[in-house]
Motif scaffolding. Structure first.
Motif, PDB file in Angstrom:
ATOM      1  N   THR A  98      16.641  29.571   9.701  1.00 17.45           N
ATOM      2  CA  THR A  98      18.016  29.984   9.979  1.00 17.45           C
ATOM      3  C   THR A  98      18.084  30.512  11.407  1.00 17.45           C
ATOM      4  O   THR A  98      17.113  31.075  11.919  1.00 17.45           O
ATOM      5  CB  THR A  98      18.522  31.081   9.017  1.00 17.45           C
ATOM      6  OG1 THR A  98      17.686  32.234   9.132  1.00 17.45           O
ATOM      7  CG2 THR A  98      18.534  30.577   7.585  1.00 17.45           C
ATOM      8  N   LYS A 140      31.376  40.879   5.566  1.00 18.74           N
ATOM      9  CA  LYS A 140      30.930  39.522   5.867  1.00 18.74           C
ATOM     10  C   LYS A 140      31.217  39.208   7.333  1.00 18.74           C
ATOM     11  O   LYS A 140      32.285  39.531   7.850  1.00 18.74           O
ATOM     12  CB  LYS A 140      31.639  38.496   4.970  1.00 18.74           C
ATOM     13  CG  LYS A 140      31.404  38.703   3.484  1.00 18.74           C
ATOM     14  CD  LYS A 140      29.940  38.532   3.114  1.00 18.74           C
ATOM     15  CE  LYS A 140      29.742  38.672   1.616  1.00 18.74           C
ATOM     16  NZ  LYS A 140      28.296  38.580   1.242  1.00 18.74           N
ATOM     17  N   GLU A 284      20.737  36.086   3.308  1.00 21.71           N
ATOM     18  CA  GLU A 284      22.105  35.755   2.889  1.00 21.71           C
ATOM     19  C   GLU A 284      22.304  34.241   2.794  1.00 21.71           C
ATOM     20  O   GLU A 284      22.902  33.735   1.839  1.00 21.71           O
ATOM     21  CB  GLU A 284      23.102  36.358   3.878  1.00 21.71           C
ATOM     22  CG  GLU A 284      24.567  36.114   3.529  1.00 21.71           C
ATOM     23  CD  GLU A 284      24.995  36.809   2.246  1.00 21.71           C
ATOM     24  OE1 GLU A 284      25.948  36.308   1.616  1.00 21.71           O
ATOM     25  OE2 GLU A 284      24.369  37.826   1.870  1.00 21.71           O
ATOM     26  N   LYS A 285      21.776  33.503   3.776  1.00 23.98           N
ATOM     27  CA  LYS A 285      21.935  32.050   3.777  1.00 23.98           C
ATOM     28  C   LYS A 285      21.167  31.410   2.626  1.00 23.98           C
ATOM     29  O   LYS A 285      21.628  30.411   2.034  1.00 23.98           O
ATOM     30  CB  LYS A 285      21.453  31.476   5.114  1.00 23.98           C
ATOM     31  CG  LYS A 285      22.300  31.906   6.308  1.00 23.98           C
ATOM     32  CD  LYS A 285      23.683  31.305   6.254  1.00 23.98           C
ATOM     33  CE  LYS A 285      24.603  31.873   7.345  1.00 23.98           C
ATOM     34  NZ  LYS A 285      24.091  31.673   8.699  1.00 23.98           N
ATOM     35  N   GLN A 286      20.019  31.962   2.293  1.00 24.78           N
ATOM     36  CA  GLN A 286      19.242  31.410   1.182  1.00 24.78           C
ATOM     37  C   GLN A 286      19.950  31.592  -0.156  1.00 24.78           C
ATOM     38  O   GLN A 286      19.822  30.768  -1.056  1.00 24.78           O
ATOM     39  CB  GLN A 286      17.854  32.053   1.122  1.00 24.78           C
ATOM     40  CG  GLN A 286      16.905  31.598   2.208  1.00 24.78           C
ATOM     41  CD  GLN A 286      16.631  30.099   2.133  1.00 24.78           C
ATOM     42  OE1 GLN A 286      17.160  29.312   2.937  1.00 24.78           O
ATOM     43  NE2 GLN A 286      15.829  29.696   1.183  1.00 24.78           N
ATOM     44  N   LYS A 287      20.728  32.665  -0.279  1.00 26.16           N
ATOM     45  CA  LYS A 287      21.492  32.883  -1.504  1.00 26.16           C
ATOM     46  C   LYS A 287      22.517  31.782  -1.728  1.00 26.16           C
ATOM     47  O   LYS A 287      22.869  31.459  -2.864  1.00 26.16           O
ATOM     48  CB  LYS A 287      22.217  34.238  -1.431  1.00 26.16           C
ATOM     49  CG  LYS A 287      21.303  35.453  -1.520  1.00 26.16           C
ATOM     50  CD  LYS A 287      22.152  36.718  -1.396  1.00 26.16           C
ATOM     51  CE  LYS A 287      21.290  37.963  -1.442  1.00 26.16           C
ATOM     52  NZ  LYS A 287      22.091  39.191  -1.251  1.00 26.16           N
ATOM     53  N   LYS A 288      22.991  31.194  -0.629  1.00 25.97           N
ATOM     54  CA  LYS A 288      24.044  30.190  -0.720  1.00 25.97           C
ATOM     55  C   LYS A 288      23.486  28.775  -0.898  1.00 25.97           C
ATOM     56  O   LYS A 288      24.247  27.839  -1.134  1.00 25.97           O
ATOM     57  CB  LYS A 288      24.913  30.252   0.548  1.00 25.97           C
ATOM     58  CG  LYS A 288      25.650  31.558   0.708  1.00 25.97           C
ATOM     59  CD  LYS A 288      26.461  31.579   1.988  1.00 25.97           C
ATOM     60  CE  LYS A 288      27.209  32.902   2.147  1.00 25.97           C
ATOM     61  NZ  LYS A 288      27.984  32.951   3.412  1.00 25.97           N
ATOM     62  N   ARG A 289      22.188  28.630  -0.742  1.00 28.41           N
ATOM     63  CA  ARG A 289      21.599  27.282  -0.863  1.00 28.41           C
ATOM     64  C   ARG A 289      21.370  26.915  -2.327  1.00 28.41           C
ATOM     65  O   ARG A 289      21.134  27.757  -3.152  1.00 28.41           O
ATOM     66  CB  ARG A 289      20.264  27.228  -0.098  1.00 28.41           C
ATOM     67  CG  ARG A 289      20.455  27.237   1.423  1.00 28.41           C
ATOM     68  CD  ARG A 289      19.148  26.993   2.142  1.00 28.41           C
ATOM     69  NE  ARG A 289      19.361  26.894   3.581  1.00 28.41           N
ATOM     70  CZ  ARG A 289      18.397  26.662   4.461  1.00 28.41           C
ATOM     71  NH1 ARG A 289      17.155  26.495   4.044  1.00 28.41           N
ATOM     72  NH2 ARG A 289      18.653  26.582   5.748  1.00 28.41           N
TER      73      ARG A 289
END
Length: 289
Positions: A98, A140, A284-289
């Motif tokens: 990221t 956010k 945070e980005k991994q939570k959305k993957r």
């Protein structure tokens, strides 16, 4: 989650290890490589000192476009821009990567674990050579329609200049040198001169406080933040944020909107904020993957 974290700056490449305890250790600093190939090589060298890494989190200059997997804009590290850098690094290291803008990363750090952690809507304002920052709505990151959210330094002032040209101690120190022909006066020395009673130094710093407070006034009446967190080199001076807050409140009182006065805080993580923010951005980005 165990991460290798990198902060790509114009002068230095900072590296660290973000462990399961959410602390950053094993910090190293190298001169920023001159080429993309050199950057990858230096990152490999650092990664070879670590074990069991789940991913790579990067803080970098520029307008980071997650959708395209590229960094738009320009910076003092030109080779990271306008190339498929997300894909290139993931292919090179075999790990998820990221990347987020450096000011945004610093803001992410302060909102998650620093001075902004107890607030909902936060402006993070970086005052350094210029002025930048990040906007957080409902905790956010808000990057804007053109990835330009938080570019506070580009606000135009009444005399046609931008805030970055008028509201930094760096620019004030340059004015002092131009008017006195003094040598080696930087921001820190300018504050010292003011503390010693130098009239011009005090006038120039006073102007910075007023101009920055005016900028924060415009930010506050536009977004109505709970808190404004001030980072950058000036944050090392404990009285800076308090003085700006006093002048911001005076402007709000003058316009009879003092009830929207935000809490004004000094950042907590200073030089480590970009590394921590890069790590929290990865999570945070991994939570959305």
């Amino acid at each position: 989650m165990k991460l290798a974290v990198f902060d790509i700056g114009g002068t230095n490449l900072k590296c660290g290890y973000f462990g399961d305890d959410h602390n950053i250790t094993c910090q190293k600093k190298y001169e920023t490589p001159k080429t993309f190939k050199g950057l990858v090589k230096q990152m490999h060298r650092y990664l070879d000192t670590l074990l069991d890494i789940d991913g790579i989190a990067i803080s970098a200059p520029g307008a980071v476009d997650d959708t395209k997997g590229e960094i738009d804009g320009i910076s003092s590290v030109p080779y990271i821009h306008n190339r498929p850098i997300f894909h290139e690094l993931e292919a090179e290291f075999g790990l998820p990567v990221t990347i987020e803008n450096d000011a945004n990363c610093a803001g992410i750090c302060e909102v998650n674990i620093g001075a902004g952690k107890n607030f909902t809507n936060v402006a993070f304002v970086v005052v350094g050579t210029g002025i930048g920052g990040a906007v957080f709505i409902n905790r956010k990151l808000y990057k804007g329609s053109h990835l330009f959210g938080g570019e506070f330094g580009l606000m135009s002032t009444a005399d046609g200049l931008i805030l970055s040209m008028q509201a930094t101690i760096v620019k004030a120190a340059a004015k002092y040198v131009a008017q006195t022909e003094a040598d080696d006066v930087d921001g820190e020395k300018l504050f010292l001169l003011a503390d010693q009673g130098d009239k011009l130094a005090n006038e120039l710093i006073d102007e910075v406080y007023d101009r920055l407070a005016m900028g924060l006034y415009n930010i506050q009446v536009s977004f109505d933040f709970d808190a404004i967190v001030i980072g950058g080199g000036v944050s090392a001076r404990s009285s800076f944020s308090a003085e700006v807050a006093k002048r911001l409140e005076a402007q709000l009182v003058e316009k009879k909107v003092e009830k929207i006065m935000p809490v004004v805080e000094t950042c907590q993580y200073h030089n480590d904020a970009n590394l921590y923010g890069a790590a929290y951005n990865f999570i945070e980005k991994q939570k959305k993957r």
